[in-house]
Design a protein around this motif. Sequence first.
Motif, PDB file in Angstrom:
ATOM      1  N   ALA A   4      26.552 102.314  64.964  1.00 28.22           N
ATOM      2  CA  ALA A   4      27.550 103.168  64.308  1.00 28.22           C
ATOM      3  C   ALA A   4      27.744 102.755  62.859  1.00 28.22           C
ATOM      4  N   HIS A   5      27.754 101.446  62.638  1.00 32.81           N
ATOM      5  CA  HIS A   5      27.918 100.936  61.271  1.00 32.81           C
ATOM      6  C   HIS A   5      26.722 101.351  60.413  1.00 32.81           C
ATOM      7  N   LYS A 268      41.858 100.134  62.015  1.00 33.52           N
ATOM      8  CA  LYS A 268      40.457  99.760  62.198  1.00 33.52           C
ATOM      9  C   LYS A 268      39.541 100.973  62.183  1.00 33.52           C
ATOM     10  N   ASN A 269      38.246 100.728  61.951  1.00 36.30           N
ATOM     11  CA  ASN A 269      37.205 101.733  62.153  1.00 36.30           C
ATOM     12  C   ASN A 269      35.990 101.058  62.776  1.00 36.30           C
ATOM     13  N   GLU A 270      34.831 101.712  62.728  1.00 31.14           N
ATOM     14  CA  GLU A 270      33.642 101.154  63.379  1.00 31.14           C
ATOM     15  C   GLU A 270      33.142  99.884  62.697  1.00 31.14           C
ATOM     16  N   HIS A 294      42.977  91.853  54.092  1.00 29.29           N
ATOM     17  CA  HIS A 294      41.869  91.233  54.815  1.00 29.29           C
ATOM     18  C   HIS A 294      41.543  92.013  56.083  1.00 29.29           C
ATOM     19  N   ALA A 295      40.321  91.790  56.574  1.00 27.28           N
ATOM     20  CA  ALA A 295      39.867  92.434  57.806  1.00 27.28           C
ATOM     21  C   ALA A 295      38.750  91.592  58.413  1.00 27.28           C
ATOM     22  N   PRO A 325      39.427 101.386  56.409  1.00 30.08           N
ATOM     23  CA  PRO A 325      38.718 100.755  55.297  1.00 30.08           C
ATOM     24  C   PRO A 325      37.500 101.558  54.851  1.00 30.08           C
ATOM     25  N   SER A 326      37.270 101.595  53.552  1.00 28.31           N
ATOM     26  CA  SER A 326      36.062 102.232  53.033  1.00 28.31           C
ATOM     27  C   SER A 326      34.884 101.276  53.156  1.00 28.31           C
ATOM     28  N   LEU A 327      33.679 101.838  53.268  1.00 26.86           N
ATOM     29  CA  LEU A 327      32.464 101.026  53.173  1.00 26.86           C
ATOM     30  C   LEU A 327      31.982 101.007  51.733  1.00 26.86           C
TER      31      LEU A 327
END
Length: 334
Positions: A4-5, A268-270, A294-295, A325-327
């Motif tokens: 997924a990431h 959260k996301n993937e 932070h994450a 969060p953005s990638l």
Amino acid sequence: MRLAHFIFAVLISCSTVILAQSSGITKETLLKNSYRNPVIDQSLPDPSIIKGDDGFYYLYATEDIRNLPIHRSKDLVHWDFVGTAFTKETRPSFEPKGGLWAPDINKIGDKYVLYYSMSVWGGEWTCGIGVATADKPEGPFTDQGKMFRSNEIKVQNSIDPFYIEDGGKRYLFWGSFRGIYGVELTSDGLSLKEGATPVQVVGTAYEGTYIHKRGGYYYLFASIGSCCEGLKSTYTTVVGRSKKLFGPYLNKQGQSMSDNHHEVLIKKNEAFVGTGHNSEIVTDKKGGDWMLYHAVSVANPGGRVLMLDRIHWKKGWPSVEGGTPSLESAAPRF
């Protein structure tokens, strides 16, 4: 990297190319003006940030529980390590076996003032908050000692300090899952004002407080859930607002944070989980507001990495694109 990431990253890359082709801008220019999370790929929990007189932004974090690391940047994206707030010799000692957690950096008068938590894990009645000062943001910092312990001020789990000036007065807010409290400080910010009594501001769901004043409202940002369980971490950044510094802080429906109601800002996301304990908001030269936090990276879950995302304001409320969060995203403009 999980599937997924990977797919998410490919889609972002393709979108970048399409945008470049449609606008006549080269892909290289777009990439130069963008960034990827995390902005520092190492464990730097509980970030706090300040702009120094030299034009650099200075970042302080929990990562080294002995000495507190300091990084600096001109653009919030590219960071250099410059040292630690303390050395083995200058490290605070009011809790001899305690770690240094959740620093909060400020400029009070001509001094840089660093508040810090000192605790052993689970020491909710022996933990406390101390303060140190320096002439420059990179230090060296001189410890001014303990301000109070939980058992002295009768506020359980007294960690996660946050300083704010309002109406010509100085205040400290703090707390972790036993209520968030605030109290007035002396003019130099180094001790509690004589006779001042802590006041509970919101309920017991929160820690990592930050209050931001904008457009007639005070916005109380905080974190809920578990911070430190790796991929099982449920940390989430939330917010409420009030017309007064000491509340009541409400969500969009008018429900109170005193009853643990709030709006979710970042979840959260993937790619990232455990999204919380945000820094102060920084405004770039184009008027964009930015927040560090932070994450835990799903791909490399070894610690709590440093994240950056833009805060948008819609109908008087802060939001992050997609609520997660953005990638990859357009970078701040400095």
